[in-house]
Design a protein around this motif. Structure first.
Motif, PDB file in Angstrom:
ATOM      1  N   SER A  52       7.560  -4.716  -0.604  1.00 51.89           N
ATOM      2  CA  SER A  52       8.807  -4.120  -0.124  1.00 51.89           C
ATOM      3  C   SER A  52       9.479  -3.202  -1.136  1.00 51.89           C
ATOM      4  CB  SER A  52       9.779  -5.225   0.290  1.00 51.89           C
ATOM      5  OG  SER A  52       9.913  -6.184  -0.745  1.00 51.89           O
ATOM      6  N   ASP A  53       8.900  -3.040  -2.320  1.00 52.18           N
ATOM      7  CA  ASP A  53       9.489  -2.138  -3.317  1.00 52.18           C
ATOM      8  C   ASP A  53       8.766  -0.798  -3.373  1.00 52.18           C
ATOM      9  OD1 ASP A  53      11.119  -4.258  -3.814  1.00 52.18           O
ATOM     10  OD2 ASP A  53      10.309  -4.737  -5.785  1.00 52.18           O
ATOM     11  N   TYR A  54       7.999  -0.475  -2.328  1.00 50.44           N
ATOM     12  CA  TYR A  54       7.244   0.790  -2.314  1.00 50.44           C
ATOM     13  C   TYR A  54       8.169   1.988  -2.417  1.00 50.44           C
ATOM     14  CZ  TYR A  54       4.090   4.469  -0.685  1.00 50.44           C
ATOM     15  OH  TYR A  54       3.347   5.627  -0.573  1.00 50.44           O
ATOM     16  N   PHE A  55       9.218   2.006  -1.570  1.00 51.70           N
ATOM     17  CA  PHE A  55      10.155   3.134  -1.635  1.00 51.70           C
ATOM     18  C   PHE A  55      10.778   3.237  -3.024  1.00 51.70           C
ATOM     19  CE2 PHE A  55      11.223   3.135   3.187  1.00 51.70           C
ATOM     20  CZ  PHE A  55      10.198   4.037   3.418  1.00 51.70           C
ATOM     21  N   GLN A  56      11.240   2.101  -3.538  1.00 53.75           N
ATOM     22  CA  GLN A  56      11.892   2.107  -4.852  1.00 53.75           C
ATOM     23  C   GLN A  56      10.963   2.675  -5.924  1.00 53.75           C
ATOM     24  OE1 GLN A  56      12.087  -1.535  -7.210  1.00 53.75           O
ATOM     25  NE2 GLN A  56      14.310  -1.376  -7.194  1.00 53.75           N
ATOM     26  N   ALA A  57       9.683   2.314  -5.850  1.00 57.75           N
ATOM     27  CA  ALA A  57       8.737   2.741  -6.876  1.00 57.75           C
ATOM     28  C   ALA A  57       8.363   4.208  -6.742  1.00 57.75           C
ATOM     29  CB  ALA A  57       7.481   1.873  -6.803  1.00 57.75           C
ATOM     30  N   THR A  58       8.092   4.638  -5.515  1.00 57.76           N
ATOM     31  CA  THR A  58       7.515   5.964  -5.343  1.00 57.76           C
ATOM     32  C   THR A  58       8.549   7.072  -5.228  1.00 57.76           C
ATOM     33  OG1 THR A  58       7.420   5.673  -2.928  1.00 57.76           O
ATOM     34  CG2 THR A  58       5.486   5.005  -4.207  1.00 57.76           C
ATOM     35  N   ARG A  59       9.802   6.718  -5.058  1.00 55.68           N
ATOM     36  CA  ARG A  59      10.854   7.745  -4.972  1.00 55.68           C
ATOM     37  C   ARG A  59      11.659   7.796  -6.260  1.00 55.68           C
ATOM     38  NH1 ARG A  59       7.490   7.422  -0.753  1.00 55.68           N
ATOM     39  NH2 ARG A  59       8.228   8.600   1.043  1.00 55.68           N
ATOM     40  N   GLY A  60      11.172   7.199  -7.307  1.00 63.56           N
ATOM     41  CA  GLY A  60      11.903   7.187  -8.564  1.00 63.56           C
ATOM     42  C   GLY A  60      12.709   5.900  -8.682  1.00 63.56           C
ATOM     43  N   GLY A  61      13.598   5.655  -7.730  1.00 60.85           N
ATOM     44  CA  GLY A  61      14.334   4.389  -7.699  1.00 60.85           C
ATOM     45  C   GLY A  61      15.738   4.491  -8.220  1.00 60.85           C
ATOM     46  N   GLY A  62      15.935   5.294  -9.230  1.00 58.87           N
ATOM     47  CA  GLY A  62      17.264   5.456  -9.808  1.00 58.87           C
ATOM     48  C   GLY A  62      17.876   6.786  -9.396  1.00 58.87           C
ATOM     49  N   HIS A  63      18.897   7.222 -10.157  1.00 51.02           N
ATOM     50  CA  HIS A  63      19.601   8.440  -9.807  1.00 51.02           C
ATOM     51  C   HIS A  63      18.909   9.672 -10.389  1.00 51.02           C
ATOM     52  CE1 HIS A  63      20.996   7.172 -13.752  1.00 51.02           C
ATOM     53  NE2 HIS A  63      21.311   8.427 -13.984  1.00 51.02           N
ATOM     54  N   GLU A 100       0.693  -3.153   5.738  1.00 54.45           N
ATOM     55  CA  GLU A 100       1.583  -3.337   4.587  1.00 54.45           C
ATOM     56  C   GLU A 100       2.295  -4.681   4.679  1.00 54.45           C
ATOM     57  OE1 GLU A 100       3.893   0.273   3.192  1.00 54.45           O
ATOM     58  OE2 GLU A 100       3.592   0.799   5.291  1.00 54.45           O
ATOM     59  N   MET A 101       2.690  -5.214   3.546  1.00 53.89           N
ATOM     60  CA  MET A 101       3.502  -6.429   3.496  1.00 53.89           C
ATOM     61  C   MET A 101       4.977  -6.027   3.362  1.00 53.89           C
ATOM     62  SD  MET A 101       0.690  -8.253   1.130  1.00 53.89           S
ATOM     63  CE  MET A 101       1.799  -9.178   0.130  1.00 53.89           C
ATOM     64  N   ASN A 102       5.430  -5.251   4.319  1.00 55.46           N
ATOM     65  CA  ASN A 102       6.819  -4.812   4.405  1.00 55.46           C
ATOM     66  C   ASN A 102       7.055  -4.314   5.825  1.00 55.46           C
ATOM     67  OD1 ASN A 102       5.870  -2.097   4.569  1.00 55.46           O
ATOM     68  ND2 ASN A 102       5.771  -2.003   2.346  1.00 55.46           N
ATOM     69  N   MET A 103       8.196  -3.679   6.063  1.00 55.89           N
ATOM     70  CA  MET A 103       8.533  -3.231   7.421  1.00 55.89           C
ATOM     71  C   MET A 103       8.005  -1.841   7.733  1.00 55.89           C
ATOM     72  SD  MET A 103      12.432  -4.701   7.622  1.00 55.89           S
ATOM     73  CE  MET A 103      12.717  -4.101   9.275  1.00 55.89           C
ATOM     74  N   GLY A 104       7.180  -1.281   6.828  1.00 52.52           N
ATOM     75  CA  GLY A 104       6.631   0.051   7.056  1.00 52.52           C
ATOM     76  C   GLY A 104       7.248   1.064   6.117  1.00 52.52           C
ATOM     77  N   GLN A 105       6.676   1.198   4.911  1.00 51.55           N
ATOM     78  CA  GLN A 105       7.210   2.139   3.927  1.00 51.55           C
ATOM     79  C   GLN A 105       6.147   3.193   3.578  1.00 51.55           C
ATOM     80  OE1 GLN A 105       9.340   0.281   0.656  1.00 51.55           O
ATOM     81  NE2 GLN A 105      10.181  -1.309   1.952  1.00 51.55           N
ATOM     82  N   MET A 106       4.948   2.741   3.163  1.00 51.29           N
ATOM     83  CA  MET A 106       3.901   3.712   2.854  1.00 51.29           C
ATOM     84  C   MET A 106       3.513   4.518   4.086  1.00 51.29           C
ATOM     85  SD  MET A 106       0.078   3.113   1.253  1.00 51.29           S
ATOM     86  CE  MET A 106      -0.561   2.409   2.774  1.00 51.29           C
ATOM     87  N   ILE A 107       3.720   3.948   5.271  1.00 47.88           N
ATOM     88  CA  ILE A 107       3.331   4.646   6.494  1.00 47.88           C
ATOM     89  C   ILE A 107       4.002   6.024   6.585  1.00 47.88           C
ATOM     90  CG2 ILE A 107       5.149   3.602   7.931  1.00 47.88           C
ATOM     91  CD1 ILE A 107       3.070   3.491  10.184  1.00 47.88           C
ATOM     92  N   GLU A 108       5.176   6.172   5.994  1.00 49.44           N
ATOM     93  CA  GLU A 108       5.825   7.481   6.025  1.00 49.44           C
ATOM     94  C   GLU A 108       5.019   8.512   5.233  1.00 49.44           C
ATOM     95  OE1 GLU A 108       9.950   7.476   5.104  1.00 49.44           O
ATOM     96  OE2 GLU A 108      10.452   5.917   6.565  1.00 49.44           O
ATOM     97  N   ASP A 109       4.448   8.105   4.106  1.00 48.61           N
ATOM     98  CA  ASP A 109       3.617   9.019   3.324  1.00 48.61           C
ATOM     99  C   ASP A 109       2.317   9.334   4.063  1.00 48.61           C
ATOM    100  OD1 ASP A 109       5.298   9.434   1.179  1.00 48.61           O
ATOM    101  OD2 ASP A 109       4.601   7.657   0.115  1.00 48.61           O
ATOM    102  N   VAL A 110       1.784   8.338   4.792  1.00 48.54           N
ATOM    103  CA  VAL A 110       0.572   8.590   5.581  1.00 48.54           C
ATOM    104  C   VAL A 110       0.868   9.602   6.684  1.00 48.54           C
ATOM    105  CG1 VAL A 110      -1.146   7.535   7.102  1.00 48.54           C
ATOM    106  CG2 VAL A 110      -0.371   6.310   5.053  1.00 48.54           C
ATOM    107  N   GLN A 111       2.014   9.449   7.355  1.00 49.23           N
ATOM    108  CA  GLN A 111       2.386  10.394   8.413  1.00 49.23           C
ATOM    109  C   GLN A 111       2.547  11.804   7.857  1.00 49.23           C
ATOM    110  OE1 GLN A 111       5.841   8.057   9.606  1.00 49.23           O
ATOM    111  NE2 GLN A 111       4.960   7.746  11.628  1.00 49.23           N
ATOM    112  N   ILE A 112       3.194  11.908   6.714  1.00 50.34           N
ATOM    113  CA  ILE A 112       3.384  13.230   6.096  1.00 50.34           C
ATOM    114  C   ILE A 112       2.037  13.833   5.719  1.00 50.34           C
ATOM    115  CG2 ILE A 112       4.292  14.390   4.038  1.00 50.34           C
ATOM    116  CD1 ILE A 112       6.625  12.342   4.133  1.00 50.34           C
ATOM    117  N   SER A 113       1.132  13.000   5.231  1.00 49.92           N
ATOM    118  CA  SER A 113      -0.175  13.489   4.783  1.00 49.92           C
ATOM    119  C   SER A 113      -1.039  13.922   5.961  1.00 49.92           C
ATOM    120  CB  SER A 113      -0.892  12.386   3.989  1.00 49.92           C
ATOM    121  OG  SER A 113      -0.120  11.972   2.888  1.00 49.92           O
ATOM    122  N   ALA A 114      -1.040  13.140   7.038  1.00 50.31           N
ATOM    123  CA  ALA A 114      -1.909  13.427   8.189  1.00 50.31           C
ATOM    124  C   ALA A 114      -1.420  14.634   8.981  1.00 50.31           C
ATOM    125  CB  ALA A 114      -1.989  12.208   9.087  1.00 50.31           C
ATOM    126  N   ARG A 115      -0.151  14.924   8.905  1.00 52.20           N
ATOM    127  CA  ARG A 115       0.439  16.090   9.566  1.00 52.20           C
ATOM    128  C   ARG A 115       0.083  16.162  11.050  1.00 52.20           C
ATOM    129  NH1 ARG A 115       0.054  20.971   5.059  1.00 52.20           N
ATOM    130  NH2 ARG A 115       1.109  19.828   3.400  1.00 52.20           N
TER     131      ARG A 115
END
Length: 369
Positions: free
Chosen positions: A130-141, A317-332
């Motif tokens: 569940s920390d995929y977004f936090q990790a891959t988007r930087g996480g901080g300001h 994924e073991m979350n509510m769907g976070q990496m799936i957004e990157d897959v959608q962006i990649s598959a276009r």
């Protein structure tokens, strides 16, 4: 203490060890000589191991008064050229995000590990992604990126710290290992695939602050107040991130040559999905697995190319769907993308993943996210 005791395991020697301990030993083997951190389950074996192991190799271990104190101690160590590290889980990493943002702005190499537990909030101590977004988007300001490595085995838990330090030094950028609690707690045979790092043979760092006697003063800064100066700095960082995205993408493919459906998963979800691929292939089902190893930079080009020939994806994924957004962006839009998720510490099973695959393949389109 003899050299044999310091170099605890030979390169290539097969050993049985827990994931968290493999990561800690891998960090020491790769040159870690300073750790600061604060206890939190399920990563506690990392500081426990380093509390005695760093002493053996002449390093320093500090159980800090808080996560915020820990990350700022590592900030100081990195500014002095020391290979240090910190680790935590979930809410502990959240507390460290301010320091990570500062270290990113200062362009210092910095290695840390997040052994993910369930969230949000205090959550639980069960394994999660569940920390995929936090990790891959930087996480901080601020505008910054962190290189994220996602191990799928204890062997990779032990060997990725060396890769993290090397990438950190190469780009002067933070690099993290993102693993869930199951990988941290599981024990399996592994081997270190790199030799003990001789710190004296690493390339010199011409930016660290080690005392300026006899040379020009060096400044490590995170404050850019002059008009336009911060924009200039952020564009400089952007150019560096572009180079990382071009040069450092890593992934693994399994049985994808003739696949009618591709499972896309990382970490423990990928291990479980491999079981589904093996069972499915025995039943004559043409499925394969795509495993991102770098979550940032994400393998966008490879997934887009995969979508040219495989029109059905299942993201597990073991979350509510976070990496799936990157897959959608990649598959276009070139593939139908389905999702199987377990948030809050739940684990999928191989049979469950295979059942979802059979459901998708038995319908013309099925439900797509």
């Amino acid at each position: 203490m003899t050299t044999k005791d310091i170099v605890r395991y030979k390169t290539g020697e097969k050993i049985l060890i827990k994931g968290n301990e493999a990561l800690a030993e891998g960090a020491v083997r790769a040159g870690c000589r300073f750790f600061a951190g604060y206890p939190i389950t399920p990563q506690n074996e990392i500081p426990e191991y380093l509390s005695w192991r760093l002493f053996e190799v002449g390093g320093t271990f500090i159980q800090s008064e808080s996560e915020i104190a820990a990350v700022n101690m590592i900030f100081g160590a990195a500014a002095c050229g020391v290979r240090g590290m910190t680790s935590s889980s979930g809410c502990g990493i959240s507390l460290k995000q301010e320091g990570i943002s500062y270290i990113s702005s200062a362009e210092l190499p910095f290695f840390y590990a997040n052994i993910v537990r369930g969230g949000p909030g205090l959550g639980n101590i069960a394994p999660a992604q569940s920390d995929y977004f936090q990790a891959t988007r930087g996480g901080g300001h601020g505008d910054y990126r962190v290189i994220v490595l996602a191990p799928g085995s204890v062997t990779e838990m032990g060997n990725f710290p060396k890769l993290a330090y090397d990438l950190g030094d190469k780009y002067r950028n933070p690099c993290m290992v993102l693993a869930d609690g199951l990988l941290g707690q599981m024990m399996e045979p592994m081997q270190f695939e790199f030799d003990w790092v001789d710190l004296d043979k690493l390339p010199p760092k011409d930016y660290i602050t080690t005392g300026c006697k006899g040379r020009k003063r060096r400044i490590i800064n995170t404050l850019y107040m002059a008009p336009g100066r911060l924009e200039e700095h952020n564009w400089h960082l952007y150019e560096k991130y572009q180079k990382i995205e071009t040069n450092e993408v890593r992934y693994e493919e399994l049985e994808l040559d003739d696949a009618e459906l591709a499972i896309i998963a990382y970490g423990t979800s990928a291990r479980i999905s491999k079981d589904a691929v093996i069972k499915g292939r025995k039943k004559g089902i043409k499925i394969g697995l795509f495993r991102p190893i770098t979550l940032w930079p994400f393998p966008k080009v490879a997934i887009n190319t995969l979508a040219d020939r495989v029109k059905k994806f299942l993201v597990v994924e073991m979350n509510m769907g976070q990496m799936i957004e990157d897959v959608q962006i990649s598959a276009r839009g070139k593939a139908n993308i389905h999702f199987l998720g377990h948030p809050g510490g739940g684990l999928p099973t191989g049979d469950e993943v295979l059942g979802k695959v059979e459901e998708i393949l038995s319908t013309s389109t099925g439900y797509c996210v």
